[in-house]
Design a protein around this motif. Structure first.
Motif, PDB file in Angstrom:
ATOM      1  N   LEU A 131       0.828  -1.150   0.027  1.00  0.00           N
ATOM      2  CA  LEU A 131       0.068  -0.098  -0.048  1.00  0.00           C
ATOM      3  C   LEU A 131       0.953   1.163   0.069  1.00  0.00           C
ATOM      4  O   LEU A 131       1.946   1.468   0.599  1.00  0.00           O
ATOM      5  CB  LEU A 131      -0.780   0.080   1.271  1.00  0.00           C
ATOM      6  N   PRO A 132       0.466   2.201  -0.704  1.00  0.00           N
ATOM      7  CA  PRO A 132       1.095   3.624  -0.835  1.00  0.00           C
ATOM      8  C   PRO A 132       1.201   4.395   0.817  1.00  0.00           C
ATOM      9  O   PRO A 132       0.113   4.167   1.465  1.00  0.00           O
ATOM     10  CB  PRO A 132       0.651   4.190  -1.892  1.00  0.00           C
ATOM     11  N   ARG A 133       2.043   4.852   1.178  1.00  0.00           N
ATOM     12  CA  ARG A 133       2.307   5.667   2.273  1.00  0.00           C
ATOM     13  C   ARG A 133       1.964   7.068   2.050  1.00  0.00           C
ATOM     14  O   ARG A 133       1.902   7.574   0.812  1.00  0.00           O
ATOM     15  CB  ARG A 133       3.447   5.834   2.870  1.00  0.00           C
ATOM     16  N   GLY A 134       1.361   7.752   2.988  1.00  0.00           N
ATOM     17  CA  GLY A 134       0.896   9.256   2.858  1.00  0.00           C
ATOM     18  C   GLY A 134      -0.317   9.789   2.408  1.00  0.00           C
ATOM     19  O   GLY A 134      -0.704  10.873   2.562  1.00  0.00           O
ATOM     20  N   GLY A 135      -1.287   8.663   2.164  1.00  0.00           N
ATOM     21  CA  GLY A 135      -2.557   8.923   1.863  1.00  0.00           C
ATOM     22  C   GLY A 135      -3.429   9.326   3.063  1.00  0.00           C
ATOM     23  O   GLY A 135      -2.904   9.281   4.182  1.00  0.00           O
ATOM     24  N   SER A 136      -4.790   9.471   2.893  1.00  0.00           N
ATOM     25  CA  SER A 136      -5.820   9.706   4.054  1.00  0.00           C
ATOM     26  C   SER A 136      -5.746   8.141   4.857  1.00  0.00           C
ATOM     27  O   SER A 136      -5.686   7.234   4.224  1.00  0.00           O
ATOM     28  CB  SER A 136      -7.057   9.921   3.373  1.00  0.00           C
ATOM     29  N   LEU A 137      -5.991   8.503   6.068  1.00  0.00           N
ATOM     30  CA  LEU A 137      -6.204   7.186   6.814  1.00  0.00           C
ATOM     31  C   LEU A 137      -7.404   6.527   6.362  1.00  0.00           C
ATOM     32  O   LEU A 137      -7.137   5.189   6.508  1.00  0.00           O
ATOM     33  CB  LEU A 137      -6.218   7.677   8.433  1.00  0.00           C
ATOM     34  N   TRP A 138      -8.437   6.939   6.239  1.00  0.00           N
ATOM     35  CA  TRP A 138      -9.667   6.242   5.748  1.00  0.00           C
ATOM     36  C   TRP A 138      -9.540   5.566   4.619  1.00  0.00           C
ATOM     37  O   TRP A 138     -10.050   4.425   4.328  1.00  0.00           O
ATOM     38  CB  TRP A 138     -10.889   7.041   5.925  1.00  0.00           C
ATOM     39  N   ILE A 139      -8.882   6.165   3.481  1.00  0.00           N
ATOM     40  CA  ILE A 139      -8.471   5.303   2.428  1.00  0.00           C
ATOM     41  C   ILE A 139      -7.421   4.144   2.609  1.00  0.00           C
ATOM     42  O   ILE A 139      -7.783   3.072   2.052  1.00  0.00           O
ATOM     43  CB  ILE A 139      -7.981   6.238   1.317  1.00  0.00           C
ATOM     44  N   THR A 140      -6.540   4.211   3.502  1.00  0.00           N
ATOM     45  CA  THR A 140      -5.613   3.194   3.897  1.00  0.00           C
ATOM     46  C   THR A 140      -6.344   1.972   4.537  1.00  0.00           C
ATOM     47  O   THR A 140      -6.275   0.932   4.278  1.00  0.00           O
ATOM     48  CB  THR A 140      -4.661   3.805   4.805  1.00  0.00           C
ATOM     49  N   VAL A 141      -7.275   2.497   5.514  1.00  0.00           N
ATOM     50  CA  VAL A 141      -8.250   1.388   6.117  1.00  0.00           C
ATOM     51  C   VAL A 141      -9.085   0.797   5.132  1.00  0.00           C
ATOM     52  O   VAL A 141      -9.108  -0.587   5.071  1.00  0.00           O
ATOM     53  CB  VAL A 141      -9.179   2.130   7.122  1.00  0.00           C
ATOM     54  N   GLY A 142      -9.732   1.506   4.162  1.00  0.00           N
ATOM     55  CA  GLY A 142     -10.577   0.873   3.252  1.00  0.00           C
ATOM     56  C   GLY A 142      -9.759  -0.053   2.313  1.00  0.00           C
ATOM     57  O   GLY A 142     -10.143  -1.172   2.035  1.00  0.00           O
ATOM     58  N   LEU A 143      -8.635   0.393   1.754  1.00  0.00           N
ATOM     59  CA  LEU A 143      -7.714  -0.575   1.096  1.00  0.00           C
ATOM     60  C   LEU A 143      -7.302  -1.953   1.646  1.00  0.00           C
ATOM     61  O   LEU A 143      -7.339  -2.976   1.095  1.00  0.00           O
ATOM     62  CB  LEU A 143      -6.405   0.219   0.605  1.00  0.00           C
ATOM     63  N   LYS A 144      -7.029  -1.833   3.019  1.00  0.00           N
ATOM     64  CA  LYS A 144      -6.528  -2.720   3.955  1.00  0.00           C
ATOM     65  C   LYS A 144      -7.925  -3.974   3.798  1.00  0.00           C
ATOM     66  O   LYS A 144      -7.670  -5.070   3.958  1.00  0.00           O
ATOM     67  CB  LYS A 144      -6.228  -2.484   5.268  1.00  0.00           C
ATOM     68  N   LEU A 145      -9.142  -3.299   4.123  1.00  0.00           N
ATOM     69  CA  LEU A 145     -10.203  -4.302   4.049  1.00  0.00           C
ATOM     70  C   LEU A 145     -10.587  -4.799   2.832  1.00  0.00           C
ATOM     71  O   LEU A 145     -10.975  -6.079   2.828  1.00  0.00           O
ATOM     72  CB  LEU A 145     -11.771  -3.252   4.510  1.00  0.00           C
ATOM     73  N   LEU A 146     -10.413  -4.112   1.552  1.00  0.00           N
ATOM     74  CA  LEU A 146     -10.299  -4.775   0.293  1.00  0.00           C
ATOM     75  C   LEU A 146      -9.350  -5.727   0.098  1.00  0.00           C
ATOM     76  O   LEU A 146      -9.651  -6.783  -0.766  1.00  0.00           O
ATOM     77  CB  LEU A 146     -10.223  -3.697  -0.596  1.00  0.00           C
ATOM     78  N   LEU A 147      -8.087  -5.665   0.917  1.00  0.00           N
ATOM     79  CA  LEU A 147      -7.252  -6.671   0.533  1.00  0.00           C
ATOM     80  C   LEU A 147      -7.217  -7.867   1.532  1.00  0.00           C
ATOM     81  O   LEU A 147      -6.744  -8.935   1.242  1.00  0.00           O
ATOM     82  CB  LEU A 147      -5.683  -6.161   0.981  1.00  0.00           C
ATOM     83  N   MET A 148      -8.021  -7.765   2.469  1.00  0.00           N
ATOM     84  CA  MET A 148      -8.356  -9.064   3.462  1.00  0.00           C
ATOM     85  C   MET A 148      -8.628 -10.310   2.770  1.00  0.00           C
ATOM     86  O   MET A 148      -8.253 -11.235   3.246  1.00  0.00           O
ATOM     87  CB  MET A 148      -9.344  -8.744   4.483  1.00  0.00           C
ATOM     88  N   PRO A 149      -9.534 -10.490   1.768  1.00  0.00           N
ATOM     89  CA  PRO A 149      -9.683 -11.473   1.214  1.00  0.00           C
ATOM     90  C   PRO A 149      -8.551 -12.193   0.611  1.00  0.00           C
ATOM     91  O   PRO A 149      -8.464 -13.431   0.592  1.00  0.00           O
ATOM     92  CB  PRO A 149     -10.748 -11.299   0.080  1.00  0.00           C
ATOM     93  N   LEU A 150      -7.796 -11.462   0.184  1.00  0.00           N
ATOM     94  CA  LEU A 150      -6.533 -11.969  -0.429  1.00  0.00           C
ATOM     95  C   LEU A 150      -5.748 -12.369   0.766  1.00  0.00           C
ATOM     96  O   LEU A 150      -5.047 -13.555   0.547  1.00  0.00           O
ATOM     97  CB  LEU A 150      -5.575 -10.757  -1.512  1.00  0.00           C
ATOM     98  N   VAL A 151      -5.555 -11.622   1.750  1.00  0.00           N
ATOM     99  CA  VAL A 151      -4.576 -12.087   2.990  1.00  0.00           C
ATOM    100  C   VAL A 151      -5.259 -13.442   3.441  1.00  0.00           C
ATOM    101  O   VAL A 151      -4.607 -14.472   3.584  1.00  0.00           O
ATOM    102  CB  VAL A 151      -4.807 -11.193   3.945  1.00  0.00           C
ATOM    103  N   VAL A 152      -6.709 -13.559   3.495  1.00  0.00           N
ATOM    104  CA  VAL A 152      -7.343 -14.627   4.326  1.00  0.00           C
ATOM    105  C   VAL A 152      -7.138 -15.755   3.358  1.00  0.00           C
ATOM    106  O   VAL A 152      -6.904 -16.932   3.648  1.00  0.00           O
ATOM    107  CB  VAL A 152      -8.688 -14.525   4.425  1.00  0.00           C
ATOM    108  N   GLY A 153      -7.340 -15.701   1.967  1.00  0.00           N
ATOM    109  CA  GLY A 153      -6.905 -16.705   0.905  1.00  0.00           C
ATOM    110  C   GLY A 153      -5.539 -17.319   0.826  1.00  0.00           C
ATOM    111  O   GLY A 153      -5.392 -18.571   0.913  1.00  0.00           O
TER     112      GLY A 153
END
Length: 213
Positions: A131-153
């Motif tokens: 994930l890129p650094r320096g962006g909005s916290l909530w965008i970062t949180v949203g991206l992490k949630l979107l990536l969770m299926p990949l992490v879990v898989g």
């Protein structure tokens, strides 16, 4: 006042609170603590930021397990967890499911959900590092949630391999989770093993070999 809707309202409220608490403990708190490290040392951590964030996340998870394991009801729950593992180990060894046979087997299992959660936390460090650094916290949180299926898989495939094969690599992968199971499983009594056996039997396929994987 809620009448028949009471159970549904309480369940919904519990789920919402649990999700918000999980976000706060496992995403926001590690993020701000890692940012605190950067602020304290006046430096950009780069990849080490994600490592620090991940280690904090793992630390919170371990602390949570240690604290809840002291509760009498959770201790009893962990005994049933141990009974589940011993019963599965007995079945996988090809032995008849009786309390006497179940008792002989280990309460530690490489495909345990505890081990799975630990692998998820480790894999999240690597995946979130893209994930890129320096962006909005909530965008970062949203991206992490979107990536969770990949992490879990990824974590799911790893734990399947660890349960399927027995070699130095799979033993290395399984070892931290097996250590953690010393907290999340306890030795059951005979009545608990009987419950685990009763729960296991309906899951066994009628045709032999259908559960091989």
């Amino acid at each position: 006042k809620l009448g028949d809707k009471a159970a549904g309202v309480i369940t919904t409220f519990t789920i919402v609170v649990a999700v918000l608490l999980a976000l706060a403990l496992f995403i926001l708190l590690p993020y701000y603590l890692a940012r605190g490290i950067e602020w304290a040392f006046h430096t950009e951590l780069g990849f080490w930021f994600y490592l620090a964030e991940g280690l904090v996340r793992i630390g919170i998870f371990l602390l949570y397990i240690v604290l809840v394991s002291r509760m009498p009801d959770i201790k009893r729950l962990f005994q049933y967890h141990g009974a589940e593992h011993k019963t599965i180990a007995c079945y996988e060894a090809g032995e008849e499911l009786t309390p006497a046979n179940v008792k002989k087997h280990t309460r530690f299992h490489p495909r345990c959900g505890t081990s799975f959660l630990l692998i998820v936390l480790v894999i999240s460090i690597l995946v979130f590092s893209i994930l890129p650094r320096g962006g909005s916290l909530w965008i970062t949180v949203g991206l992490k949630l979107l990536l969770m299926p990949l992490v879990v898989g990824i974590a799911y495939e790893i734990i399947k391999l660890a349960g399927r094969y027995d070699n130095w690599l799979t033993r290395l992968i399984s070892k931290p989770g097996l250590w953690l199971q010393r907290l999340t499983t306890k030795e059951p009594d005979e009545s608990m093993m009987e419950v685990a056996i009763a729960a296991m039997k309906p899951c066994i396929p009628k045709e032999e070999g259908l559960d091989n994987w």
